[in-house]
Design a protein around this motif. Structure first.
Motif, short mmCIF file in Angstrom:
data_model
loop_
_atom_site.label_atom_id
_atom_site.label_comp_id
_atom_site.label_asym_id
_atom_site.label_seq_id
_atom_site.Cartn_x
_atom_site.Cartn_y
_atom_site.Cartn_z
N TRP A 167 43.43 27.14 44.20
CA TRP A 167 42.69 28.19 43.51
C TRP A 167 41.51 28.66 44.36
O TRP A 167 41.18 29.86 44.37
CB TRP A 167 42.22 27.71 42.14
CG TRP A 167 43.27 27.76 41.08
CD1 TRP A 167 43.87 26.70 40.45
CD2 TRP A 167 43.87 28.94 40.50
NE1 TRP A 167 44.79 27.15 39.53
CE2 TRP A 167 44.81 28.51 39.54
CE3 TRP A 167 43.69 30.31 40.72
CZ2 TRP A 167 45.57 29.41 38.79
CZ3 TRP A 167 44.45 31.20 39.98
CH2 TRP A 167 45.38 30.75 39.03
N ASP A 181 36.43 40.45 41.14
CA ASP A 181 36.66 39.92 39.79
C ASP A 181 37.77 38.88 39.80
O ASP A 181 37.66 37.82 39.16
CB ASP A 181 37.01 41.06 38.83
CG ASP A 181 35.81 41.96 38.54
OD1 ASP A 181 34.67 41.52 38.81
OD2 ASP A 181 36.02 43.09 38.07
N GLU A 182 38.86 39.18 40.54
CA GLU A 182 39.95 38.22 40.64
C GLU A 182 39.49 36.95 41.36
O GLU A 182 39.89 35.83 41.00
CB GLU A 182 41.14 38.83 41.38
CG GLU A 182 41.89 39.89 40.60
CD GLU A 182 41.24 41.28 40.71
OE1 GLU A 182 40.10 41.37 41.23
OE2 GLU A 182 41.86 42.26 40.26
N ARG A 184 36.44 35.69 41.29
CA ARG A 184 35.63 34.92 40.35
C ARG A 184 36.50 34.17 39.35
O ARG A 184 36.23 33.01 39.01
CB ARG A 184 34.65 35.83 39.62
CG ARG A 184 33.49 36.31 40.47
CD ARG A 184 32.56 37.27 39.75
NE ARG A 184 32.01 36.67 38.56
CZ ARG A 184 32.35 37.01 37.31
NH1 ARG A 184 33.27 37.95 37.09
NH2 ARG A 184 31.79 36.42 36.28
N ARG A 185 37.56 34.82 38.89
CA ARG A 185 38.47 34.13 37.95
C ARG A 185 39.16 32.94 38.63
O ARG A 185 39.33 31.89 38.00
CB ARG A 185 39.50 35.12 37.40
CG ARG A 185 38.95 36.04 36.31
CD ARG A 185 40.06 36.77 35.60
NE ARG A 185 40.58 37.86 36.41
CZ ARG A 185 40.10 39.11 36.38
NH1 ARG A 185 39.07 39.40 35.61
NH2 ARG A 185 40.63 40.05 37.13
N ALA A 188 36.70 30.13 38.85
CA ALA A 188 36.50 29.49 37.54
C ALA A 188 37.62 28.49 37.28
O ALA A 188 37.38 27.38 36.78
CB ALA A 188 36.45 30.54 36.45
N LYS A 189 38.85 28.85 37.62
CA LYS A 189 39.98 27.94 37.42
C LYS A 189 39.88 26.74 38.36
O LYS A 189 40.21 25.61 37.98
CB LYS A 189 41.28 28.69 37.61
CG LYS A 189 41.55 29.70 36.49
CD LYS A 189 42.89 30.39 36.66
CE LYS A 189 43.14 31.36 35.49
NZ LYS A 189 44.43 32.05 35.60
#
Length: 344
Positions: A167, A181-182, A184-185, A188-189
Protein backbone atom coordinates in the motif's frame (compact mmCIF):
# COMPACT_ATOMS: atom_id res chain seq x y z
CA UNK A 1 20.53 -26.12 -26.91
CA UNK A 2 18.74 -28.74 -28.99
CA UNK A 3 17.68 -32.20 -27.83
CA UNK A 4 19.34 -35.07 -29.62
CA UNK A 5 17.16 -37.97 -30.55
CA UNK A 6 17.95 -41.57 -31.15
CA UNK A 7 19.07 -43.14 -34.41
CA UNK A 8 22.46 -43.33 -36.08
CA UNK A 9 24.81 -41.06 -34.20
CA UNK A 10 21.95 -40.18 -31.77
CA UNK A 11 21.87 -40.25 -28.03
CA UNK A 12 22.65 -43.26 -25.91
CA UNK A 13 21.88 -43.97 -22.31
CA UNK A 14 24.35 -42.74 -19.71
CA UNK A 15 24.76 -45.25 -16.91
CA UNK A 16 24.23 -44.40 -13.26
CA UNK A 17 27.87 -44.39 -12.14
CA UNK A 18 28.88 -41.99 -14.91
CA UNK A 19 25.92 -39.71 -14.16
CA UNK A 20 26.76 -39.62 -10.47
CA UNK A 21 30.43 -38.95 -11.15
CA UNK A 22 29.59 -36.14 -13.57
CA UNK A 23 27.33 -34.45 -11.06
CA UNK A 24 30.08 -34.65 -8.43
CA UNK A 25 32.55 -33.17 -10.90
CA UNK A 26 30.15 -30.37 -11.81
CA UNK A 27 29.45 -29.64 -8.15
CA UNK A 28 33.17 -29.42 -7.42
CA UNK A 29 33.61 -27.00 -10.32
CA UNK A 30 30.73 -24.87 -9.03
CA UNK A 31 32.23 -24.75 -5.54
CA UNK A 32 35.48 -23.57 -7.14
CA UNK A 33 33.47 -20.99 -9.10
CA UNK A 34 34.54 -22.57 -12.41
CA UNK A 35 31.23 -22.26 -14.23
CA UNK A 36 32.69 -23.13 -17.62
CA UNK A 37 34.01 -26.46 -16.36
CA UNK A 38 30.68 -27.24 -14.71
CA UNK A 39 28.85 -26.46 -17.95
CA UNK A 40 31.12 -28.63 -20.07
CA UNK A 41 30.72 -31.58 -17.70
CA UNK A 42 26.91 -31.35 -17.79
CA UNK A 43 26.71 -30.58 -21.50
CA UNK A 44 28.76 -33.70 -22.27
CA UNK A 45 26.10 -35.82 -20.57
CA UNK A 46 23.17 -34.47 -22.58
CA UNK A 47 25.13 -34.70 -25.81
CA UNK A 48 25.32 -38.41 -25.16
CA UNK A 49 21.90 -38.89 -23.58
CA UNK A 50 19.13 -36.36 -24.24
CA UNK A 51 16.78 -38.13 -21.82
CA UNK A 52 18.64 -36.70 -18.82
CA UNK A 53 16.06 -34.13 -17.79
CA UNK A 54 17.75 -33.49 -14.42
CA UNK A 55 20.92 -32.52 -16.26
CA UNK A 56 19.05 -30.07 -18.48
CA UNK A 57 17.45 -28.53 -15.40
CA UNK A 58 20.88 -28.18 -13.80
CA UNK A 59 22.22 -26.56 -16.96
CA UNK A 60 19.35 -24.09 -17.00
CA UNK A 61 20.18 -23.03 -13.43
CA UNK A 62 23.85 -22.77 -14.32
CA UNK A 63 23.20 -20.52 -17.32
CA UNK A 64 20.94 -18.26 -15.26
CA UNK A 65 23.50 -18.08 -12.46
CA UNK A 66 26.22 -16.83 -14.76
CA UNK A 67 23.89 -14.34 -16.43
CA UNK A 68 23.36 -16.21 -19.71
CA UNK A 69 19.60 -15.77 -19.44
CA UNK A 70 18.88 -16.39 -23.12
CA UNK A 71 20.36 -19.89 -23.00
CA UNK A 72 18.60 -20.64 -19.72
CA UNK A 73 15.29 -19.64 -21.29
CA UNK A 74 15.90 -21.89 -24.30
CA UNK A 75 16.75 -24.86 -22.09
CA UNK A 76 13.57 -24.52 -20.06
CA UNK A 77 11.37 -23.77 -23.06
CA UNK A 78 12.69 -26.84 -24.88
CA UNK A 79 12.02 -28.96 -21.83
CA UNK A 80 8.43 -27.73 -21.68
CA UNK A 81 7.94 -28.71 -25.34
CA UNK A 82 8.73 -32.34 -24.60
CA UNK A 83 5.83 -34.72 -24.58
CA UNK A 84 7.56 -37.21 -22.29
CA UNK A 85 8.07 -34.79 -19.37
CA UNK A 86 6.37 -35.89 -16.14
CA UNK A 87 4.50 -33.38 -13.95
CA UNK A 88 7.22 -32.80 -11.31
CA UNK A 89 9.83 -32.08 -13.99
CA UNK A 90 7.38 -29.90 -15.93
CA UNK A 91 6.76 -27.82 -12.81
CA UNK A 92 10.48 -27.45 -12.18
CA UNK A 93 11.07 -26.40 -15.79
CA UNK A 94 8.24 -23.90 -15.57
CA UNK A 95 9.60 -22.48 -12.32
CA UNK A 96 13.04 -22.23 -13.90
CA UNK A 97 11.58 -20.40 -16.90
CA UNK A 98 9.77 -17.93 -14.63
CA UNK A 99 13.01 -17.23 -12.79
CA UNK A 100 14.84 -16.80 -16.10
CA UNK A 101 12.33 -14.24 -17.32
CA UNK A 102 12.47 -12.41 -13.99
CA UNK A 103 16.25 -12.21 -13.96
CA UNK A 104 16.25 -11.08 -17.59
CA UNK A 105 13.81 -8.27 -16.82
CA UNK A 106 10.98 -9.77 -18.88
CA UNK A 107 8.46 -9.03 -16.17
CA UNK A 108 5.25 -9.66 -18.12
CA UNK A 109 6.51 -13.03 -19.32
CA UNK A 110 7.72 -13.89 -15.82
CA UNK A 111 4.25 -13.12 -14.47
CA UNK A 112 2.66 -15.34 -17.10
CA UNK A 113 4.99 -18.22 -16.24
CA UNK A 114 4.39 -17.87 -12.51
CA UNK A 115 0.64 -17.72 -13.08
CA UNK A 116 0.82 -20.96 -15.07
CA UNK A 117 2.68 -22.45 -12.12
CA UNK A 118 -0.01 -21.05 -9.81
CA UNK A 119 -2.64 -22.99 -11.78
CA UNK A 120 -0.68 -26.14 -10.93
CA UNK A 121 0.36 -25.26 -7.38
CA UNK A 122 -1.98 -22.53 -6.08
CA UNK A 123 -0.46 -22.48 -2.57
CA UNK A 124 3.21 -22.43 -3.57
CA UNK A 125 4.84 -19.75 -1.33
CA UNK A 126 7.79 -18.93 -3.60
CA UNK A 127 5.50 -18.44 -6.59
CA UNK A 128 3.06 -16.25 -4.66
CA UNK A 129 5.83 -14.08 -3.21
CA UNK A 130 7.36 -13.66 -6.66
CA UNK A 131 3.98 -12.74 -8.15
CA UNK A 132 3.38 -10.13 -5.45
CA UNK A 133 6.74 -8.50 -6.17
CA UNK A 134 6.40 -8.69 -9.96
CA UNK A 135 2.87 -7.31 -9.94
CA UNK A 136 4.01 -4.38 -7.81
CA UNK A 137 6.97 -3.78 -10.11
CA UNK A 138 4.57 -3.53 -13.06
CA UNK A 139 2.26 -1.20 -11.06
CA UNK A 140 -0.51 -3.79 -10.85
CA UNK A 141 -1.08 -3.25 -7.16
CA UNK A 142 -4.45 -5.00 -7.06
CA UNK A 143 -2.75 -8.13 -8.40
CA UNK A 144 0.16 -7.68 -6.01
CA UNK A 145 -2.13 -7.39 -3.00
CA UNK A 146 -4.08 -10.46 -4.09
CA UNK A 147 -0.86 -12.48 -4.37
CA UNK A 148 0.35 -11.18 -0.99
CA UNK A 149 -2.90 -12.25 0.70
CA UNK A 150 -2.73 -15.67 -0.95
CA UNK A 151 0.86 -16.00 0.29
CA UNK A 152 -0.24 -15.19 3.85
CA UNK A 153 -3.01 -17.80 3.71
CA UNK A 154 -0.69 -20.41 2.20
CA UNK A 155 2.10 -19.92 4.74
CA UNK A 156 0.09 -19.02 7.83
CA UNK A 157 2.41 -16.04 8.29
CA UNK A 158 1.29 -12.56 9.25
CA UNK A 159 0.84 -10.92 5.87
CA UNK A 160 0.02 -7.46 7.19
CA UNK A 161 3.57 -6.01 7.07
CA UNK A 162 3.96 -7.09 3.45
CA UNK A 163 0.52 -5.79 2.53
CA UNK A 164 1.24 -2.49 4.29
CA UNK A 165 4.47 -2.15 2.31
CA UNK A 166 2.55 -2.68 -0.94
CA UNK A 167 0.00 0.00 0.00
CA UNK A 168 2.92 2.35 0.71
CA UNK A 169 4.39 1.58 -2.73
CA UNK A 170 1.00 2.23 -4.26
CA UNK A 171 0.83 5.57 -2.49
CA UNK A 172 4.26 6.53 -3.85
CA UNK A 173 3.16 5.61 -7.38
CA UNK A 174 -0.13 7.50 -7.09
CA UNK A 175 1.64 10.59 -5.78
CA UNK A 176 4.23 10.45 -8.56
CA UNK A 177 1.40 10.48 -11.09
CA UNK A 178 -0.29 13.45 -9.44
CA UNK A 179 -3.16 11.59 -7.75
CA UNK A 180 -2.77 12.95 -4.24
CA UNK A 181 -6.18 11.87 -2.95
CA UNK A 182 -5.59 8.28 -4.05
CA UNK A 183 -2.13 8.43 -2.47
CA UNK A 184 -3.61 9.56 0.86
CA UNK A 185 -6.16 6.74 0.79
CA UNK A 186 -3.41 4.21 0.09
CA UNK A 187 -1.35 5.58 2.99
CA UNK A 188 -4.36 5.34 5.30
CA UNK A 189 -4.74 1.66 4.40
CA UNK A 190 -1.02 1.08 4.87
CA UNK A 191 -1.02 2.67 8.32
CA UNK A 192 -4.13 0.78 9.33
CA UNK A 193 -2.19 -2.44 8.75
CA UNK A 194 1.07 -1.29 10.36
CA UNK A 195 1.06 1.89 12.44
CA UNK A 196 4.80 1.99 12.99
CA UNK A 197 5.84 2.82 9.42
CA UNK A 198 7.96 5.93 9.55
CA UNK A 199 8.03 6.34 5.77
CA UNK A 200 4.24 6.18 5.55
CA UNK A 201 3.86 8.89 8.21
CA UNK A 202 6.54 10.96 6.47
CA UNK A 203 4.71 10.79 3.12
CA UNK A 204 1.37 11.49 4.75
CA UNK A 205 2.81 14.61 6.35
CA UNK A 206 4.11 15.80 2.99
CA UNK A 207 0.73 15.24 1.36
CA UNK A 208 -1.06 17.08 4.16
CA UNK A 209 1.34 20.00 3.82
CA UNK A 210 0.78 20.08 0.05
CA UNK A 211 -2.97 20.33 0.47
CA UNK A 212 -2.73 23.14 3.02
CA UNK A 213 -3.27 21.15 6.20
CA UNK A 214 -0.18 22.13 8.23
CA UNK A 215 -1.45 20.91 11.60
CA UNK A 216 -2.16 17.47 10.21
CA UNK A 217 1.26 17.51 8.54
CA UNK A 218 2.95 18.30 11.86
CA UNK A 219 1.07 15.51 13.62
CA UNK A 220 2.04 12.99 10.92
CA UNK A 221 5.71 14.02 10.99
CA UNK A 222 5.86 13.74 14.76
CA UNK A 223 4.58 10.17 14.47
CA UNK A 224 7.22 9.48 11.81
CA UNK A 225 9.96 10.57 14.21
CA UNK A 226 8.52 8.44 17.01
CA UNK A 227 8.47 5.44 14.68
CA UNK A 228 12.05 5.94 13.49
CA UNK A 229 14.20 8.86 14.72
CA UNK A 230 16.44 8.52 11.65
CA UNK A 231 13.78 10.13 9.44
CA UNK A 232 14.40 13.32 11.41
CA UNK A 233 17.10 14.25 8.88
CA UNK A 234 14.28 14.65 6.33
CA UNK A 235 11.47 15.64 8.66
CA UNK A 236 13.00 18.41 10.79
CA UNK A 237 13.61 20.95 7.99
CA UNK A 238 10.03 20.45 6.76
CA UNK A 239 8.66 20.60 10.29
CA UNK A 240 10.55 23.82 11.00
CA UNK A 241 9.23 25.46 7.82
CA UNK A 242 5.62 24.50 8.52
CA UNK A 243 5.75 25.67 12.13
CA UNK A 244 7.28 28.95 11.01
CA UNK A 245 4.39 29.37 8.59
CA UNK A 246 1.99 28.88 11.48
CA UNK A 247 3.84 31.52 13.54
CA UNK A 248 5.09 28.87 15.95
CA UNK A 249 8.84 28.96 15.34
CA UNK A 250 9.58 28.93 19.06
CA UNK A 251 7.67 25.68 19.38
CA UNK A 252 10.14 23.97 17.06
CA UNK A 253 13.03 24.60 19.42
CA UNK A 254 10.95 23.67 22.48
CA UNK A 255 9.94 20.39 20.83
CA UNK A 256 13.57 19.62 19.94
CA UNK A 257 14.73 20.22 23.51
CA UNK A 258 11.89 18.09 24.88
CA UNK A 259 12.80 15.37 22.43
CA UNK A 260 16.45 15.45 23.47
CA UNK A 261 15.55 15.41 27.15
CA UNK A 262 13.60 12.19 26.58
CA UNK A 263 15.96 10.79 23.94
CA UNK A 264 19.44 12.32 24.35
CA UNK A 265 20.86 9.84 21.81
CA UNK A 266 18.71 11.24 18.96
CA UNK A 267 21.42 12.58 16.63
CA UNK A 268 18.99 14.05 14.09
CA UNK A 269 17.22 16.11 16.75
CA UNK A 270 20.52 17.36 18.18
CA UNK A 271 21.79 18.38 14.75
CA UNK A 272 18.50 20.16 14.04
CA UNK A 273 18.86 22.04 17.31
CA UNK A 274 22.44 23.00 16.43
CA UNK A 275 21.30 24.39 13.09
CA UNK A 276 18.50 26.34 14.78
CA UNK A 277 20.92 27.85 17.29
CA UNK A 278 23.40 28.67 14.56
CA UNK A 279 20.75 30.40 12.46
CA UNK A 280 19.97 32.58 15.50
CA UNK A 281 23.62 33.50 15.86
CA UNK A 282 24.31 31.36 18.93
CA UNK A 283 27.43 29.83 17.40
CA UNK A 284 29.03 28.60 20.62
CA UNK A 285 25.88 26.77 21.74
CA UNK A 286 25.43 25.29 18.28
CA UNK A 287 29.03 24.08 18.16
CA UNK A 288 28.62 22.50 21.61
CA UNK A 289 25.75 20.38 20.29
CA UNK A 290 27.78 19.32 17.24
CA UNK A 291 30.84 18.46 19.34
CA UNK A 292 28.62 16.25 21.50
CA UNK A 293 27.63 14.32 18.38
CA UNK A 294 31.17 14.15 16.99
CA UNK A 295 32.32 12.55 20.24
CA UNK A 296 30.01 9.64 19.42
CA UNK A 297 30.43 9.67 15.62
CA UNK A 298 33.81 11.22 14.77
CA UNK A 299 33.58 10.36 11.05
CA UNK A 300 30.04 11.61 10.43
CA UNK A 301 30.29 13.76 7.30
CA UNK A 302 27.14 15.83 7.89
CA UNK A 303 28.40 16.85 11.33
CA UNK A 304 31.80 17.99 10.02
CA UNK A 305 30.10 19.92 7.23
CA UNK A 306 27.67 21.55 9.66
CA UNK A 307 30.54 22.60 11.95
CA UNK A 308 32.45 24.16 9.05
CA UNK A 309 29.37 26.06 7.85
CA UNK A 310 28.70 27.41 11.33
CA UNK A 311 32.26 28.68 11.70
CA UNK A 312 32.24 30.28 8.26
CA UNK A 313 28.90 31.99 8.96
CA UNK A 314 30.31 33.31 12.23
CA UNK A 315 33.36 34.74 10.43
CA UNK A 316 35.78 32.45 12.26
CA UNK A 317 37.89 31.75 9.17
CA UNK A 318 40.80 30.13 10.97
CA UNK A 319 38.63 27.66 12.86
CA UNK A 320 36.57 27.07 9.72
CA UNK A 321 39.70 26.21 7.74
CA UNK A 322 40.69 23.70 10.42
CA UNK A 323 37.18 22.19 10.35
CA UNK A 324 37.29 21.92 6.55
CA UNK A 325 40.67 20.19 6.80
CA UNK A 326 39.17 17.62 9.18
CA UNK A 327 36.25 17.16 6.79
CA UNK A 328 38.68 16.38 3.96
CA UNK A 329 40.46 13.83 6.16
CA UNK A 330 37.15 12.11 6.89
CA UNK A 331 36.36 12.03 3.16
CA UNK A 332 39.72 10.42 2.49
CA UNK A 333 39.28 7.84 5.25
CA UNK A 334 35.82 6.93 3.97
CA UNK A 335 37.12 6.45 0.42
CA UNK A 336 34.99 9.27 -0.97
CA UNK A 337 38.07 11.33 -1.80
CA UNK A 338 41.42 10.11 -3.07
CA UNK A 339 44.29 10.70 -0.63
CA UNK A 340 46.45 13.67 -1.39
CA UNK A 341 49.57 12.87 -3.43
CA UNK A 342 52.82 14.67 -2.73
CA UNK A 343 53.67 17.37 -5.24
CA UNK A 344 56.44 16.49 -7.68
Amino acid sequence: MRFRRGGSGGSRKVDGPRLEAAFREALTALLEDDLDAAEETLAALVRDDSSQVEVYLALGQLYRRRGDVGRAIRVHQNLLLRGDLDDPHRERALRGLARDFRKGGFLTRAIAAYEELRDRRPRDPEMLAALARLRADTRDFDGALDAQRRWARATGEDGRPGEAALWLERAEAERAEGRSDEARRALAKSLKLARGQAQAWLRLGELEAERGKPKKAVAAWQKAIEADPRVGETVYPQLEAVLAGLGRSAQFERDLRARLEAHPEDACARLALARTLGARGETAAALEEIETLLTREPDHLALHAARARLLLAAGQEGEAAKALGELVEVLERSGLLLPREPLA
